[in-house]
Design an enzyme around this catalytic site. Structure first.
Site, PDB file in Angstrom:
ATOM      1  CG  ASN A   1      -1.583   1.296   1.498  1.00 26.91           C
ATOM      2  OD1 ASN A   1      -2.561   1.648   0.829  1.00 26.91           O
ATOM      3  ND2 ASN A   1      -1.064   2.070   2.443  1.00 26.91           N
TER       4      ASN A   1
ATOM      5  CE1 TYR B   1       0.291   7.709  -6.487  1.00 27.22           C
ATOM      6  CE2 TYR B   1      -1.408   8.432  -8.026  1.00 27.22           C
ATOM      7  CZ  TYR B   1      -1.025   7.712  -6.894  1.00 27.22           C
ATOM      8  OH  TYR B   1      -1.975   6.995  -6.187  1.00 27.22           O
TER       9      TYR B   1
ATOM     10  CE  LYS C   1       0.619   3.949  -6.466  1.00 27.42           C
ATOM     11  NZ  LYS C   1       0.587   2.931  -5.383  1.00 27.42           N
TER      12      LYS C   1
ATOM     13  CB  THR D   1      -5.672   9.808   2.033  1.00 29.97           C
ATOM     14  OG1 THR D   1      -5.138  10.001   0.707  1.00 29.97           O
ATOM     15  CG2 THR D   1      -6.619   8.629   2.036  1.00 29.97           C
TER      16      THR D   1
HETATM   17  N1  LIG Z   1      -6.061   8.559  -1.872  1.00 30.86           N
HETATM   18  C1  LIG Z   1      -6.444   8.264  -3.087  1.00 30.86           C
HETATM   19  O1  LIG Z   1      -7.327   8.927  -3.682  1.00 30.86           O
HETATM   20  C2  LIG Z   1      -5.815   7.104  -3.831  1.00 30.86           C
HETATM   21  C3  LIG Z   1      -6.375   6.758  -5.070  1.00 30.86           C
HETATM   22  C4  LIG Z   1      -5.829   5.688  -5.752  1.00 30.86           C
HETATM   23  C5  LIG Z   1      -4.794   4.973  -5.198  1.00 30.86           C
HETATM   24  N2  LIG Z   1      -4.267   5.328  -3.983  1.00 30.86           N
HETATM   25  C6  LIG Z   1      -3.155   4.516  -3.456  1.00 30.86           C
HETATM   26  O2  LIG Z   1      -3.503   4.044  -2.162  1.00 30.86           O
HETATM   27  C7  LIG Z   1      -2.325   3.868  -1.384  1.00 30.86           C
HETATM   28  C8  LIG Z   1      -2.474   4.577  -0.055  1.00 30.86           C
HETATM   29  O3  LIG Z   1      -2.587   5.952  -0.295  1.00 30.86           O
HETATM   30  P1  LIG Z   1      -3.269   6.974   0.698  1.00 30.86           P
HETATM   31  O4  LIG Z   1      -4.127   7.830  -0.104  1.00 30.86           O
HETATM   32  O5  LIG Z   1      -3.809   6.257   1.875  1.00 30.86           O
HETATM   33  O6  LIG Z   1      -1.971   7.835   1.117  1.00 30.86           O
HETATM   34  P2  LIG Z   1      -1.439   8.413   2.486  1.00 30.86           P
HETATM   35  O7  LIG Z   1      -2.543   8.717   3.428  1.00 30.86           O
HETATM   36  O8  LIG Z   1      -0.471   9.468   2.106  1.00 30.86           O
HETATM   37  O9  LIG Z   1      -0.636   7.164   3.088  1.00 30.86           O
HETATM   38  C9  LIG Z   1       0.527   6.685   2.476  1.00 30.86           C
HETATM   39  C10 LIG Z   1       1.213   5.745   3.433  1.00 30.86           C
HETATM   40  O10 LIG Z   1       2.409   5.261   2.805  1.00 30.86           O
HETATM   41  C11 LIG Z   1       3.476   5.444   3.708  1.00 30.86           C
HETATM   42  N3  LIG Z   1       4.759   5.548   3.008  1.00 30.86           N
HETATM   43  C12 LIG Z   1       5.112   6.412   2.028  1.00 30.86           C
HETATM   44  N4  LIG Z   1       6.383   6.185   1.661  1.00 30.86           N
HETATM   45  C13 LIG Z   1       6.830   5.153   2.417  1.00 30.86           C
HETATM   46  C14 LIG Z   1       8.055   4.462   2.504  1.00 30.86           C
HETATM   47  N5  LIG Z   1       9.095   4.786   1.740  1.00 30.86           N
HETATM   48  N6  LIG Z   1       8.164   3.416   3.381  1.00 30.86           N
HETATM   49  C15 LIG Z   1       7.126   3.085   4.167  1.00 30.86           C
HETATM   50  N7  LIG Z   1       5.936   3.727   4.139  1.00 30.86           N
HETATM   51  C16 LIG Z   1       5.800   4.743   3.285  1.00 30.86           C
HETATM   52  C17 LIG Z   1       3.126   6.711   4.475  1.00 30.86           C
HETATM   53  O11 LIG Z   1       3.910   6.815   5.648  1.00 30.86           O
HETATM   54  P3  LIG Z   1       4.098   8.237   6.420  1.00 30.86           P
HETATM   55  O12 LIG Z   1       2.849   8.462   7.224  1.00 30.86           O
HETATM   56  O13 LIG Z   1       5.311   7.995   7.249  1.00 30.86           O
HETATM   57  O14 LIG Z   1       4.294   9.284   5.363  1.00 30.86           O
HETATM   58  C18 LIG Z   1       1.657   6.422   4.743  1.00 30.86           C
HETATM   59  O15 LIG Z   1       1.530   5.507   5.796  1.00 30.86           O
HETATM   60  C19 LIG Z   1      -1.171   4.397  -2.241  1.00 30.86           C
HETATM   61  O16 LIG Z   1      -0.549   3.302  -2.886  1.00 30.86           O
HETATM   62  C20 LIG Z   1      -1.862   5.289  -3.252  1.00 30.86           C
HETATM   63  O17 LIG Z   1      -1.134   5.405  -4.435  1.00 30.86           O
HETATM   64  C21 LIG Z   1      -4.761   6.388  -3.303  1.00 30.86           C
END
Ligand SMILES: NC(=O)c1ccc[n+]([C@@H]2O[C@H](COP(=O)([O-])OP(=O)(O)OC[C@H]3O[C@@H](n4cnc5c(N)ncnc54)[C@H](OP(=O)(O)O)[C@@H]3O)[C@@H](O)[C@H]2O)c1
Length: 245
Positions: free
Chosen positions: A92, A169, A173, A204
């Site tokens: 994730n 990004y 992906k 998020t």
């Molecule tokens: N939000 C959306 O609309 C959306 C849509 C499509 C896909 N996604 C995908 O869903 C996933 C989760 O995204 P989210 O929206 O929940 O983002 P988020 O709230 O920013 O959370 C990202 C998480 O990844 C961790 N992270 C980032 N770099 C890291 C590293 N090098 N090592 C370990 N942990 C790391 C962050 O840790 P820290 O807290 O320490 O920064 C955080 O826990 C991602 O793969 C994203 O691409 C999100």
């Protein structure tokens, strides 16, 4: 599709201290899985694990910086020593760092950082955890993708995605999607299923808090993490079903 019973299953979610990762871990714990909260900041991981435990789930934090092979290897050793296997890996953790830039203005440093985390980090974690996943009777890997990574959707005439051009990004992906297919093909004989999830736009930190609740985005991830033996491998799914590559 049959859903596996989550009780007794061991699940690692990277980047589970917040956002969709946290909601995925929480939902898996609510179904009875033991969830390992992967967090690069252990204190944040511990807080998330405590929250899930306070709601009746079984959760513990694991320090894991996905770009650091030593941190990932230490996490794998710890999981191996304590549980002897891993049933579910949710890749994730990811970053999106280039808000508002056109591809022609790409910042190469940020591009490298995004590929390093989103692609290389995912491979580091997957390869380190595979020996443990092979010990499971039904290993499942879910790679977090996005609808933006669909080449079919972004290239379609009048695509609503055409105005979104975050080179690092989106293309990182798309690489995760490709890796999903390659791992699924390699692991098919083992019964380990590998799929990509599109959670949809979720509110998020990564999305500047626009979109549906992260718990809604986590649903498809949980579904793929608990796929029964007849479930697919090497596919790309959102809450409505298949997403075109
Ligand atoms: N939000 C959306 O609309 C959306 C849509 C499509 C896909 N996604 C995908 O869903 C996933 C989760 O995204 P989210 O929206 O929940 O983002 P988020 O709230 O920013 O959370 C990202 C998480 O990844 C961790 N992270 C980032 N770099 C890291 C590293 N090098 N090592 C370990 N942990 C790391 C962050 O840790 P820290 O807290 O320490 O920064 C955080 O826990 C991602 O793969 C994203 O691409 C999100």
């Amino acid at each position: 599709m049959d859903e596996l019973d989550a009780r007794g299953r061991i699940a690692l979610v990277t980047g589970a201290n917040k956002g969709i990762g946290y909601e995925t871990a929480k939902a898996l714990a609510a179904k009875g899985a033991t969830v390992l909260i992967g967090a690069r900041d252990l204190a944040a991981g511990l807080r998330a694990a405590d929250q899930i435990s306070a709601e009746g789930g079984t959760a513990e934090a694991v320090q894991i910086e996905i770009t650091d092979a030593a941190s990932v290897a230490a996490a794998a050793t710890r999981i191996g020593e304590k549980f002897g296997r891993l049933d579910i890996l949710v890749n994730n953790a990811a970053v999106s760092l280039e808000k508002g830039r056109e591809p022609s203005e790409a910042d190469i440093g940020l591009l490298r950082q995004m590929y390093d985390t989103n692609v290389v980090g995912t491979v580091i974690v997957t390869n380190a955890m595979l020996p443990l996943l092979r010990e499971s009777d039904a290993g499942r890997i879910v790679n977090m993708s996005t609808g933006l990574a669909s080449l079919s959707l972004t290239s379609a005439p009048n695509s609503p995605f055409a105005s979104i051009r975050h080179l690092g990004y989106i293309s990182s992906k798309a690489a995760v999607n490709s890796a999903t297919i390659l791992y699924a093909n390699e692991l098919r004989p083992t019964g380990i299923k590998v799929n990509a999830a599109n959670p949809g736009l979720c509110a998020t930190d990564l999305s500047a808090n626009k979109g549906q609740p992260a718990s809604d985005g986590a649903r498809v991830v949980v579904e793929l993490a608990l796929l029964g033996p007849d479930g697919p491998s090497g596919g790309f799914f959102d809450s409505k079903g298949k997403v075109p590559w």
